[in-house]
Design a protein around this motif. Structure first.
Motif, PDB file in Angstrom:
ATOM      1  N   GLY A   1      62.885  59.376  28.890  1.00 41.45           N
ATOM      2  CA  GLY A   1      62.462  59.569  27.502  1.00 41.45           C
ATOM      3  C   GLY A   1      62.434  58.275  26.705  1.00 41.45           C
ATOM      4  O   GLY A   1      61.796  58.198  25.646  1.00 41.45           O
ATOM      5  N   LEU A   2      63.110  57.239  27.218  1.00 43.82           N
ATOM      6  CA  LEU A   2      63.115  55.936  26.551  1.00 43.82           C
ATOM      7  C   LEU A   2      61.778  55.219  26.695  1.00 43.82           C
ATOM      8  O   LEU A   2      61.448  54.332  25.896  1.00 43.82           O
TER       9      LEU A   2
ATOM     10  N   THR B   1      65.917  62.964  32.082  1.00 44.67           N
ATOM     11  CA  THR B   1      65.087  63.185  30.887  1.00 44.67           C
ATOM     12  C   THR B   1      65.441  62.170  29.803  1.00 44.67           C
ATOM     13  O   THR B   1      64.559  61.631  29.126  1.00 44.67           O
ATOM     14  N   TRP B   2      66.738  61.901  29.647  1.00 43.97           N
ATOM     15  CA  TRP B   2      67.185  60.910  28.659  1.00 43.97           C
ATOM     16  C   TRP B   2      66.694  59.512  29.031  1.00 43.97           C
ATOM     17  O   TRP B   2      66.161  58.785  28.182  1.00 43.97           O
TER      18      TRP B   2
ATOM     19  N   ASP C   1      68.891  66.588  32.847  1.00 46.22           N
ATOM     20  CA  ASP C   1      69.158  66.100  31.487  1.00 46.22           C
ATOM     21  C   ASP C   1      69.309  64.575  31.472  1.00 46.22           C
ATOM     22  O   ASP C   1      68.812  63.899  30.565  1.00 46.22           O
ATOM     23  N   PHE C   2      70.003  64.025  32.491  1.00 48.38           N
ATOM     24  CA  PHE C   2      70.206  62.578  32.580  1.00 48.38           C
ATOM     25  C   PHE C   2      68.873  61.854  32.754  1.00 48.38           C
ATOM     26  O   PHE C   2      68.581  60.887  32.038  1.00 48.38           O
TER      27      PHE C   2
ATOM     28  N   THR D   1      62.026  66.226  36.931  1.00 48.96           N
ATOM     29  CA  THR D   1      61.954  65.680  35.568  1.00 48.96           C
ATOM     30  C   THR D   1      60.584  65.090  35.280  1.00 48.96           C
ATOM     31  O   THR D   1      60.007  65.321  34.204  1.00 48.96           O
TER      32      THR D   1
END
Length: 218
Positions: free
Chosen positions: A107-108, A103-104, A100-101, A27
């Motif tokens: 991404g913050l 990245t979320w 995906d986790f 990631t």
């Protein structure tokens, strides 16, 4: 020696820990936005070549990735099926959701405006974390992802150092993928040069730790 259920569960848990660590590295690598990893350059190139012969929307990058992974599994089933274990399936199924986790979460705090110096650090750190996590997955001896198995099997069958084989396999994926139309980036080159040697350094260390832990708890 046949393994009991408890040992398989312990090894599967160790594999999942390694998979989470490895995909944290993936990631960071992807969010640095400095190029795809070697295997995905190959997938991208193959997709680029094959897609011109298929109807629009039938073939995607993801489906090409899955098809190549299944092809590797089929070949290994014919060559030496002992390499195909429950972890191979876990890696295929859980890899995407884990990325995906992360990245979320990341991404913050990260964005497309992240400074280039931070992105370079993310790239290098991502490759190192990926390599470290990958060695935990491999030495869990519960199975590993199809693309990683290519280097593992060649290393085992030729009795050559994993670090060298991994570097050569990554280089081959990147070069062939580029020749087929995939996109190389600085991140791809860094990944080729870093992952193999770092994994080679941590493999024997994690093998001792993991085998000692498993023996202690079964």
């Amino acid at each position: 020696m046949k393994r009991g259920t408890k040992e398989w569960i312990i090894r599967a848990i160790i594999l999942m820990i390694g998979l989470a660590i490895a995909h944290l590295g993936v990631t960071l690598f992807l969010l640095s936005d400095m190029g795809a990893d070697p295997f995905n350059v190959f997938v991208q190139g193959l997709y680029h070549r094959i897609s011109v012969f298929t109807s629009s929307g039938v073939l995607t990058h993801g489906r090409t990735h899955m098809a190549i992974s299944l092809f590797i599994i089929i070949v290994l089933l014919l060559v030496d099926r002992s390499y195909i274990k429950i972890g191979t399936v876990l890696c295929m199924v859980c890899g995407g959701p884990i990325i995906d986790f992360f990245t979320w979460i990341l991404g913050l705090v990260l964005s497309e405006n992240t400074a280039i110096a931070i992105r370079i650090l993310m790239l290098i750190l991502g490759c190192v974390i990926l390599a470290y996590g990958m060695t935990i997955v491999i030495k869990s001896d519960a199975g590993t992802g199809p693309n990683d198995l290519v280097a593992v099997v060649i290393s085992d069958k030729t009795n050559k150092k994993f670090s060298i084989i991994r570097l050569l396999v990554d280089g081959a994926f990147a070069i062939v993928g580029f020749m087929l139309g995939g996109t190389l980036g600085i991140g791809t080159i860094v990944c080729v040069l870093l992952v193999g040697p770092v994994a080679g350094f941590f493999l024997p260390k994690n093998e001792r730790i993991i085998e000692g832990f498993v023996k202690k708890h079964i």
